[in-house]
Write an enzyme that holds these catalytic residues in place. Structure first.
Site, short mmCIF file in Angstrom:
data_model
loop_
_atom_site.label_atom_id
_atom_site.label_comp_id
_atom_site.label_asym_id
_atom_site.label_seq_id
_atom_site.Cartn_x
_atom_site.Cartn_y
_atom_site.Cartn_z
N ASP A 84 8.74 13.55 -38.04
CA ASP A 84 8.20 12.58 -37.07
C ASP A 84 6.74 12.27 -37.42
OD1 ASP A 84 7.36 12.67 -33.55
OD2 ASP A 84 8.21 11.02 -34.72
N ASP A 105 4.56 7.29 -41.29
CA ASP A 105 3.77 6.52 -40.33
C ASP A 105 2.50 6.04 -41.01
OD1 ASP A 105 2.35 7.15 -36.99
OD2 ASP A 105 2.22 5.44 -38.37
N HIS A 207 9.05 4.87 -29.55
CA HIS A 207 8.32 6.14 -29.42
C HIS A 207 7.76 6.26 -28.00
CE1 HIS A 207 7.91 7.79 -33.62
NE2 HIS A 207 8.55 6.66 -33.83
N GLY A 208 7.37 7.48 -27.65
CA GLY A 208 6.80 7.66 -26.32
C GLY A 208 7.86 7.50 -25.24
N GLY A 209 9.03 8.05 -25.48
CA GLY A 209 10.16 7.85 -24.56
C GLY A 209 9.99 8.55 -23.22
N SER A 210 9.11 9.57 -23.17
CA SER A 210 8.93 10.30 -21.91
C SER A 210 8.18 9.44 -20.90
CB SER A 210 8.12 11.58 -22.14
OG SER A 210 8.82 12.45 -22.98
N ASN A 231 9.51 13.88 -26.31
CA ASN A 231 8.89 15.19 -26.51
C ASN A 231 8.28 15.69 -25.19
OD1 ASN A 231 7.96 17.52 -27.65
ND2 ASN A 231 6.27 16.57 -28.77
O1 G3H Z 1 6.88 11.02 -31.76
C1 G3H Z 1 7.16 11.57 -30.71
C2 G3H Z 1 7.55 10.81 -29.56
O2 G3H Z 1 7.13 9.51 -29.65
C3 G3H Z 1 7.35 11.53 -28.27
O3 G3H Z 1 6.73 10.80 -27.28
O4 G3H Z 1 6.02 12.78 -25.94
O5 G3H Z 1 5.84 10.48 -25.01
O6 G3H Z 1 8.09 11.54 -25.30
P1 G3H Z 1 6.66 11.43 -25.79
ZN ZN Z 2 5.98 9.11 -31.63
#
Ligand code: G3H
Ligand code: ZN
Length: 288
Positions: A84, A105, A207-210, A231
């Site tokens: 990742d 990335d 990304h940033g699913g949380s 995450n």
């Molecule tokens: O690369 C990791 C993810 O984008 C996790 O994002 O911590 O906001 O779920 P998050």
């Molecule tokens: Zn990410």
């Protein structure tokens, strides 16, 4: 079985569902996510950031742990071990260590350098049968010590990187790593539509699913998102369940302080969250 992510992502894109890419942080995370996805017969990607890789004593150890835990638990669903937010050197190291998928990335470079390095990593990864993710634009917030303002992706730049043969593409559409601010403007769906058209239907990554409202993620899936990274939410449920266990004094009952007991509530909470997400949120349950 440990596989590249290309087939599971393409099937998700065609079937209008998403594959969960759950970041791992230690053995408990690996067990919880694999058992949760096996229970729901869902394909899964185990995301490994470079920081988590260091924390788990190196990529070789991560690959070994995943492989042995996978075999010991009798996992049958497709599993990808995915780097990742890989750096240029990190991506090459992960490929050498036996990952089955890598993200390079390059979003912090100027576009021409991002393109050149992406092209190199795509060729190397494909020569070994791995799937590859690249990034255009920035994901806001901080992940693994890397902070980005969250520049929204340029559809033409996305088209160029997609044209290099990347298997799935991460793009900044207003998404943020970590917790979302109360005044967050939401995902930019108009931009997402433009990117999906410009890339001729390339599977996209959120990304940033949380913490994104679920209806927004589900709308993004209908517009071409086929991989959703999570995450923070797993970390929060782990911490909350562990805190409740200790506040209830369970760690003082008998040998409640035994790490195999102390870590169990949090580990079970991660598994429950993963099962719920793949079934009710991403729609990948039963797709293995
Ligand atoms: O690369 C990791 C993810 O984008 C996790 O994002 O911590 O906001 O779920 P998050
Ligand atoms: Zn990410």
């Amino acid at each position: 079985m440990l596989v590249s992510a290309t087939e599971m992502i393409n099937k998700a894109h065609d079937g209008h569902y998403a594959i969960g890419a759950f970041n791992i942080n230690n053995m408990e995370w690996i067990k919880a996510i694999l058992l949760g996805c096996e229970a729901k017969k869902s394909p899964v990607m185990l995301g490994v950031s470079e920081g988590a890789g260091k924390y788990m004593c190196g990529f070789d150890n991560v690959v070994g742990m995943v492989k042995h835990i996978h075999d010991n638990l009798g996992i049958t669903v497709p599993v990808a071990i995915h780097l990742d937010h890989g750096s240029y050197e990190g991506a090459k190291a992960a490929i050498a260590a036996g990952f089955t998928s890598v993200m390079f990335d390059g979003s912090h470079y100027d576009f021409e350098e991002n393109k050149a390095k992406s092209q190199e990593i795509i060729a190397l990864a494909h020569s070994k049968g791995l799937s590859v993710e690249c990034e255009v634009g920035g994901i806001g917030g901080t992940e693994d010590g890397v902070t980005s303002a969250g520049e929204q992706a340029d559809p033409q730049e996305c088209a160029t990187i997609a044209g290099l043969g990347v298997d799935f593409l991460a793009c900044g559409i207003g998404n943020i790593h970590g917790k979302y601010p109360a005044d967050w403007a939401g995902l930019n769906f108009d931009l997402l539509k433009e990117i999906q058209e410009a890339t001729n239907g390339k599977p996209l990554v959120l990304h940033g699913g949380s913490g994104i409202p679920r209806e927004q993620v589900q709308k993004a899936i209908t517009l071409g998102v086929s991989k959703v990274n999570v995450n923070t939410e797993c970390q929060l449920v782990f911490a909350d369940a562990t805190r409740k266990y200790i506040e209830a004094g369970k760690d003082q009952e008998g040998k409640g302080y035994d790490p195999r007991k102390l870590l169990k509530p949090g580990t079970d909470a991660i598994q429950a969250l993963v099962e719920e997400m793949v079934e009710n949120f991403f729609g990948s349950a039963g797709k293995a």
